[in-house]
Write an enzyme that holds these catalytic residues in place. Structure first.
Site, PDB file in Angstrom:
ATOM      1  N   THR A   1     -13.213   6.431  -5.641  1.00 58.12           N
ATOM      2  CA  THR A   1     -12.633   7.120  -4.460  1.00 58.12           C
ATOM      3  C   THR A   1     -11.147   6.280  -4.078  1.00 58.12           C
ATOM      4  OG1 THR A   1     -13.988   5.847  -2.732  1.00 58.12           O
ATOM      5  CG2 THR A   1     -14.598   8.345  -3.341  1.00 58.12           C
ATOM      6  N   CYS A   2     -10.416   6.864  -3.218  1.00 59.20           N
ATOM      7  CA  CYS A   2      -8.945   6.281  -2.880  1.00 59.20           C
ATOM      8  C   CYS A   2      -9.339   5.031  -2.001  1.00 59.20           C
ATOM      9  CB  CYS A   2      -8.131   7.475  -2.418  1.00 59.20           C
ATOM     10  SG  CYS A   2      -7.344   8.267  -3.574  1.00 59.20           S
ATOM     11  N   PRO A   3      -8.376   3.951  -2.164  1.00 60.24           N
ATOM     12  CA  PRO A   3      -7.411   3.724  -3.314  1.00 60.24           C
ATOM     13  C   PRO A   3      -7.682   3.175  -4.426  1.00 60.24           C
ATOM     14  CG  PRO A   3      -7.619   2.164  -1.450  1.00 60.24           C
ATOM     15  CD  PRO A   3      -8.769   2.841  -1.272  1.00 60.24           C
TER      16      PRO A   3
END
Ligand SMILES: Cc1cc2nc3c(=O)[nH]c(=O)nc-3n(C[C@H](O)[C@H](O)[C@H](O)COP(=O)(O)OP(=O)(O)OC[C@H]3O[C@@H](n4cnc5c(N)ncnc54)[C@H](O)[C@@H]3O)c2cc1C
Lengths: 88, 381
Positions: free
Chosen positions: A26-28
């Protein structure tokens, strides 16, 4: 989204020096993985980043430009995107 | 036949799990059907959150240390040893103290994070940190006598332990200098690797106006590349140079080498299924806490919740049942927003965080949580 001067393709002939598979992160995560690979690489190396996070489509080009590297190609696949980034 | 459960690492995850298993499997352990061993490279359990307060002279590193034997149920065998090799095919471990390998039926890796300051040239000589006992003491030497100049807090490593801590440290220094009438003479800059001030979009959105209100200069897209200790200059991969008088860095993090050597994952983080916490590249291996690459923050609360999931799964496995317990991504985190105010967030894989308005009572809750941690490690709360 259209990114100026960057080819968005279904396949490319660019030979990456390394591939970073950040699919599932998942980001980042994906951007940080790319930054890590560029940090470890030499000037002229091409990193291929695989990401399925939507945000990478804006994060990656923004950072590549900010850091003065070159985004050669964005390759679209069914469930992920590959970014080809050359270290300045 | 005895089922051998071996836990590597007596930190938050390993300690909570050991006590969880002692309780959950008490009959089996007493009957000699299950044996639980906890291997840790030192006699003490270390509670790292205390280090945030050390540079301000509010805590001593000793406040974050207790002998593991005092915290862990007597039915758990504790060994003070360092694991040097994991062989997941033979299901055995090499250690620094045992001549013969230690075999396991079920392995849990809870080896935590280590700092890799050497990955950034000049950082070891030029930077300070509050992410280690020694680092927090050395920083205290500098911070207590710092009365003017430019303090730069640079988040270099990501992922790193406790994603909230760099923001907390920035808010705390601002408040601390303000209350002492020194803030006018001290500039504070906060740098972060991506375009936001925090990895999590909701927390970033909440934190940015708070940083701005307090005149903390923000540098985003800042990935430290090198430090010039003599000149006091920090340079980023993006080409920005910052002059500093005191550099406080969140150094790059890695897990321990044995994980990569065993083919369990890169940089010392074990690739796991983020729900079952089972290792992806080996059988009968779980990972928890900082060592598990789940994508959730490297936080003690995470290690604690994951220990509960693994405890339930292991109990099912030794009883010959299909394990069904799953980790839902639950994370809780107190965020200090000054020396006497704090916020709180709670989130999981499905629900994003939504920080609540800072207050003094939440700050007291954080301190109380830290005090009661020793009960958490014992498995009592
Ligand atoms: C300054 C700071 C503030 C923090 N604040 C908070 C907070 O407010 N809230 C929060 O939830 N989290 C916080 N954290 C994060 C939290 O401390 C960690 O996420 C947590 O300790 C992780 O637990 P763990 O069990 O995975 O690893 P650890 O607690 O790091 O334990 C790992 C253990 O494994 C041992 N080990 C490693 N390798 C070997 C080996 N080869 N053989 C034998 N033993 C080995 C280590 O010695 C250690 O005892 C903070 C961290 C820091 C640095």
């Amino acid at each position: 989204m259209e990114i100026k001067g960057v080819g968005v393709t279904m396949s490319t002939s660019i030979e990456p020096t390394t591939t970073v598979d950040a699919r599932g992160a998942t980001c980042p995560g994906p951007l940080m993985d790319l930054i890590g690979a560029i940090r470890d690489g030499e000037s002229g190396d091409v990193v291929r980043l695989l990401s399925d996070a939507e945000q990478s489509r804006t994060d990656v080009p923004e950072w590549v430009e900010e850091a003065g590297n070159t985004l050669h190609e964005i390759e679209e696949h069914d469930d992920y995107t590959a970014f080809y980034v050359e270290k300045a | 036949m005895t089922d051998d459960i071996v836990i590597i690492g007596g930190g938050t995850g390993g300690a909570v799990l050991a006590n969880d298993l002692a309780e959950r499997l008490d009959d089996e352990i007493d009957a000699g059907e299950v044996r639980v061993r906890l291997l840790n490279d030192g006699p003490d359990h270390v509670y790292k959150p205390v280090w945030l307060y050390v540079p301000f002279g509010k805590r001593e590193p000793a406040d974050g240390r207790r002998p593991l034997r005092e915290l862990i149920d007597n039915r758990i065998e504790i060994e003070d040893t360092r694991v040097t090799e994991i062989d997941t095919d033979a299901k055995q471990l090499q250690t620094t103290t045992d001549a013969t390998p230690i075999g396991y039926d079920h392995l849990v890796v809870g080896t935590g994070s280590t700092l890799a300051s050497d990955e950034v040239p000049g950082l070891q000589e030029g930077g300070h940190d509050f992410y280690s006992e020694d680092g927090s003491l050395a920083l205290r030497e500098e911070l207590l006598s710092f009365t003017e100049g430019h303090l730069v807090l640079s988040v270099i490593g990501s992922p790193h332990m406790c994603p909230a801590a760099p923001l907390e440290f920035s808010f705390m220094t601002d408040d601390w200098f303000r209350k002492r009438g020194l803030r006018e003479d001290i500039e504070i800059t906060y740098t972060y690797p991506i375009q936001r001030v925090h990895g999590n979009a909701q927390i970033a959105e909440w934190a940015r106006p708070l940083l701005e209100e307090r005149d903390i200069t923000i540098e985003t897209f800042f990935n430290a590349e090198s430090v010039e200790p003599d000149e006091g200059v920090l340079t980023s991969m993006e080409g920005t140079e910052l002059d500093y008088d005191l550099l406080v860095a969140i150094p790059p993090h890695r897990g321990v080498d044995i994980i990569e050597d065993a083919g369990l994952g890169d940089r010392g983080w074990v690739d796991v299924d983020k729900h079952t916490l089972e290792a992806e590249h080996a059988e009968d291996v779980y990972a928890l806490g900082d060592a598990a690459a789940t994508g959730v923050p490297k936080a003690g609360s995470v290690a604690h919740y994951q220990a509960g999931t693994i405890g339930q799964r292991l109990a099912s496995e030794v009883r010959g049942q299909v394990p069904t317990a799953a980790y839902d991504g639950k994370t809780i985190c107190f965020i200090e927003t000054g020396m006497d105010s704090a916020s709180f967030v709670e989130f999981d894989y499905q629900n994003p965080p939504s920080p609540i308005a800072p207050s003094q009572s939440i700050h007291w809750s954080k301190l109380a949580y830290n005090e009661s941690y020793w009960l958490t490690a014992r498995g009592l709360i």
